[in-house]
Scaffold this motif. Structure first.
Motif, PDB file in Angstrom:
ATOM      1  N   GLY A   1      50.390  24.702  35.743  1.00 51.44           N
ATOM      2  CA  GLY A   1      49.522  23.805  34.864  1.00 51.44           C
ATOM      3  C   GLY A   1      48.130  23.302  35.632  1.00 51.44           C
ATOM      4  O   GLY A   1      47.559  22.774  35.257  1.00 51.44           O
ATOM      5  N   PHE A   2      49.267  22.905  36.431  1.00 51.08           N
ATOM      6  CA  PHE A   2      48.546  21.468  37.540  1.00 51.08           C
ATOM      7  C   PHE A   2      48.322  22.180  38.496  1.00 51.08           C
ATOM      8  O   PHE A   2      47.150  22.052  39.792  1.00 51.08           O
ATOM      9  CB  PHE A   2      49.694  20.492  38.177  1.00 51.08           C
ATOM     10  N   SER A   3      47.553  23.228  38.696  1.00 50.51           N
ATOM     11  CA  SER A   3      47.189  24.081  40.117  1.00 50.51           C
ATOM     12  C   SER A   3      45.843  24.772  39.946  1.00 50.51           C
ATOM     13  O   SER A   3      45.108  24.841  40.691  1.00 50.51           O
ATOM     14  CB  SER A   3      48.236  25.455  40.725  1.00 50.51           C
TER      15      SER A   3
ATOM     16  N   VAL B   1      48.624  17.893  32.712  1.00 47.65           N
ATOM     17  CA  VAL B   1      49.129  17.011  32.381  1.00 47.65           C
ATOM     18  C   VAL B   1      48.805  17.568  30.237  1.00 47.65           C
ATOM     19  O   VAL B   1      49.635  17.249  29.341  1.00 47.65           O
ATOM     20  CB  VAL B   1      48.579  15.878  31.679  1.00 47.65           C
ATOM     21  N   ILE B   2      47.499  17.651  30.217  1.00 53.38           N
ATOM     22  CA  ILE B   2      46.967  18.655  28.837  1.00 53.38           C
ATOM     23  C   ILE B   2      48.007  19.660  28.349  1.00 53.38           C
ATOM     24  O   ILE B   2      48.451  19.863  27.248  1.00 53.38           O
ATOM     25  CB  ILE B   2      45.738  18.456  28.732  1.00 53.38           C
ATOM     26  N   ARG B   3      48.623  20.510  29.397  1.00 51.05           N
ATOM     27  CA  ARG B   3      49.070  21.706  29.682  1.00 51.05           C
ATOM     28  C   ARG B   3      50.674  21.787  28.717  1.00 51.05           C
ATOM     29  O   ARG B   3      50.504  22.905  29.066  1.00 51.05           O
ATOM     30  CB  ARG B   3      49.037  22.650  30.955  1.00 51.05           C
TER      31      ARG B   3
ATOM     32  N   LEU C   1      50.053  32.801  27.433  1.00 48.62           N
ATOM     33  CA  LEU C   1      49.464  31.381  26.522  1.00 48.62           C
ATOM     34  C   LEU C   1      50.874  30.461  26.381  1.00 48.62           C
ATOM     35  O   LEU C   1      50.604  29.013  26.014  1.00 48.62           O
ATOM     36  CB  LEU C   1      50.287  32.198  25.248  1.00 48.62           C
ATOM     37  N   ALA C   2      51.985  30.476  27.520  1.00 52.79           N
ATOM     38  CA  ALA C   2      52.464  28.841  27.681  1.00 52.79           C
ATOM     39  C   ALA C   2      51.732  27.737  28.209  1.00 52.79           C
ATOM     40  O   ALA C   2      52.613  27.077  28.674  1.00 52.79           O
ATOM     41  CB  ALA C   2      53.526  30.286  28.044  1.00 52.79           C
ATOM     42  N   ILE C   3      51.120  28.405  29.665  1.00 56.65           N
ATOM     43  CA  ILE C   3      49.825  27.246  30.682  1.00 56.65           C
ATOM     44  C   ILE C   3      48.635  27.180  29.843  1.00 56.65           C
ATOM     45  O   ILE C   3      48.428  25.672  29.620  1.00 56.65           O
ATOM     46  CB  ILE C   3      50.019  28.176  31.683  1.00 56.65           C
ATOM     47  N   GLY C   4      48.026  27.887  29.068  1.00 57.67           N
ATOM     48  CA  GLY C   4      46.722  27.507  28.242  1.00 57.67           C
ATOM     49  C   GLY C   4      46.582  27.252  26.872  1.00 57.67           C
ATOM     50  O   GLY C   4      47.304  28.359  25.817  1.00 57.67           O
TER      51      GLY C   4
ATOM     52  N   CYS D   1      48.353  36.135  42.133  1.00 56.84           N
ATOM     53  CA  CYS D   1      47.295  36.525  42.207  1.00 56.84           C
ATOM     54  C   CYS D   1      46.338  35.374  41.862  1.00 56.84           C
ATOM     55  O   CYS D   1      45.069  34.954  41.938  1.00 56.84           O
ATOM     56  CB  CYS D   1      46.992  37.468  41.528  1.00 56.84           C
ATOM     57  N   VAL D   2      46.906  34.986  40.410  1.00 59.75           N
ATOM     58  CA  VAL D   2      46.405  33.580  40.542  1.00 59.75           C
ATOM     59  C   VAL D   2      45.528  32.388  41.206  1.00 59.75           C
ATOM     60  O   VAL D   2      45.143  31.674  41.289  1.00 59.75           O
ATOM     61  CB  VAL D   2      46.865  32.643  39.157  1.00 59.75           C
ATOM     62  N   LEU D   3      47.058  31.736  42.413  1.00 61.52           N
ATOM     63  CA  LEU D   3      46.905  30.887  43.161  1.00 61.52           C
ATOM     64  C   LEU D   3      46.240  30.951  43.976  1.00 61.52           C
ATOM     65  O   LEU D   3      45.514  30.909  44.571  1.00 61.52           O
ATOM     66  CB  LEU D   3      48.769  30.923  42.910  1.00 61.52           C
TER      67      LEU D   3
END
Length: 498
Positions: free
Chosen positions: A25-27, A71-73, A133-136, A358-360
């Motif tokens: 979430g912070f990345s 933080v929002i996540r 959905l747990a991150i966004g 892959c996302v990172l």
């Protein structure tokens, strides 16, 4: 550690997954939907064009304090953890129901309730799509725990065949909050009604508590009804048209089913199959009614998928299926199908880890920018800051894009500048920023992942567009995307060809 109880392992597993979500979430920057719903919190209203308001309301405290994505996540991360805990609790209650009513009909004794709960939680953790959905935060992130809460109330009703006033109040509040989350909460309400109808006694319909719960739910969702009433029911009209999709085709239904299996994993299917084979004996109607928390939304979305659908719409339904799958997996574990379960679990976890990596990394394709969907998660912050600087320097009226999916990130990362979406489709941006005034000049953003021709000349829109600057987004040495900025002058207020 070897002697940890199943409940402890479930808690540890949830915590490990939550830490991974927290780090991711912070990345990364906001996705298109995340930015859109964060803007809900910036523009508080009774409801919105495309969804009910809870997805914006719940973010308002944090959005008013910070713009940090990580933080929002925290909100979706906590909602995912709550959903996983509710999966465990619903599994325990389902186990008690089966043992209490079906004890004489089970082919063998059920495994322990805690083992069933652990299996249900692990099946959810191994499912790839719920991690997104747990991150966004999406409306479905909210609807998952609320659906499980209503399922828990349905189980309580099934076991007791009666409700206290407090139970009815909680049920009404959960129904109302579900309605504030997403319109498809109606499918969950139908499932709850099915459970009531499956009860041998129908005395609930004469109880004051039942009607009190209905009134409470209506009061809670009244902001959505009021907002639509004063806005010509535009949200309801949009969702009806959106849900119907385009021309219907069987191949889309087949693709939908295949994508669902890939997104949620065969582990849930194996557990559900074993449950239906070994645990669905006496009181079939009651258990089938409870299974409708999955069946009703899934069947409806599958039918609608012939015209087009999105895979995450079924996420709350899969969470509601997980308790049954957990009981089935525990049963399969007990009858020596452990190797199959291990292989599926490890395989799905590896897929999840591969997706996180892959996302990172920013995706795997450097050759064709358009083919890299991960590129959409990087660059918008710096692009928005540059757009703000250029807009101020050129005294532009605001920012323009040519599709609403580009508008949400532009509006979030370049705020407080207004963003105008140059298409014929009515959307939330029209309500927030209004129509672009005739004769105005704006800063036009064109993104390489979704390119458009400049809207100039003839019956287009602007008199002229002057290229100003460009910005390449690079991550780990590969170019992910490119932003082009132009100053477009003298808006003609004409119809735009998309």
């Amino acid at each position: 550690m070897r002697h940890q109880s199943p409940s402890s392992w479930a808690a540890i597993s949830i915590c490990i997954a939550a830490v991974v979500h927290f780090a991711l979430g912070f990345s990364i920057e906001f996705s298109v939907d995340e930015a859109h719903y964060a803007l809900y919190a910036k523009h508080l209203a009774w409801s919105y064009f495309d969804h009910p308001p809870l997805v914006g309301w719940i973010q308002w405290p944090l959005v008013s304090l910070t713009s940090s994505e990580g933080v929002i996540r925290l909100i979706p991360e906590l909602l995912w953890a709550l959903s996983a805990l509710l999966v465990y609790q619903v599994t325990l209650e389902t186990h008690r129901l089966i043992q209490g009513r079906n004890a004489g009909y089970l082919t063998t004794t059920l495994p322990s309730a805690n083992l069933c709960g652990l299996m249900a939680v692990l099946a959810i953790i191994a499912a790839p799509l719920p991690h997104v959905l747990a991150i966004g935060l999406l409306p479905d992130t909210l609807l998952a725990p609320l659906s499980l809460g209503l399922m828990l109330m349905a189980l309580r009703w099934t076991r007791k065949d009666r409700f206290s006033i407090a139970d009815w109040v909680i049920t009404g509040l959960l129904l109302g909050l579900a309605g504030l989350s997403k319109y498809t909460a109606a499918f969950t309400a139908f499932a709850l009604l099915f459970v009531f109808l499956a009860s041998p006694k129908k005395a609930w319909i004469t109880k004051a508590g039942f009607w009190m719960a209905a009134v409470i739910a209506l009061i809670v969702i009244s902001p959505v009804i009021y907002w639509n009433w004063v806005n010509d029911w535009i949200s309801f009209k949009y969702q009806i048209a959106h849900g119907s999709g385009g021309a219907w085709a069987w191949r889309r239904v087949a693709a939908f089913v295949g994508i669902q299996i890939a997104c949620f994993g065969p582990l849930l299917l194996l557990g559900s199959y074993t449950f239906l084979k070994n645990c669905l004996h006496s009181q079939k109607l009651v258990l089938i009614a409870l299974l409708s928390f999955f069946g009703i939304p899934f069947i409806i979305f599958a039918a609608l998928s012939g015209g087009g659908s999105l895979p995450h719409w079924t996420t709350p339904a899969w969470f509601c299926l997980a308790p049954f799958a957990g009981i089935g997996l525990a049963k399969a574990w007990a009858i020596q199908q452990r190797m199959t379960i291990r292989i599926l679990f490890v395989g799905q976890i590896l897929i999840c880890l591969l997706g996180f990596g892959c996302v990172l990394a920013g995706g795997v394709s450097a050759a064709a920018i358009k083919s890299n969907p991960i590129a959409d998660l990087y660059g918008w912050k710096v692009a928005g800051q540059k757009a703000s600087e250029l807009a101020v320097a050129t005294k532009a009226k605001g920012i323009a894009v040519q599709n609403w999916t580009l508008g949400s990130r532009a509006a979030w990362y370049a705020q407080p500048l207004p963003v105008f979406v140059l298409d014929q489709r009515q959307d939330q941006f029209d309500l927030w920023f209004g129509q672009l005034p005739a004769g105005a000049s704006v800063l036009l953003i064109n993104w390489s992942g979704m390119t458009f021709k400049p809207p100039i000349g003839g019956n287009q829109a602007f008199e002229a567009c002057e290229p100003l600057d460009s910005l390449e987004i690079v991550r780990f040495g590969q170019v992910l995307s490119k932003f082009d900025y132009s100053l477009c002058r003298n808006w003609q207020d004409a119809e735009i060809a998309r």
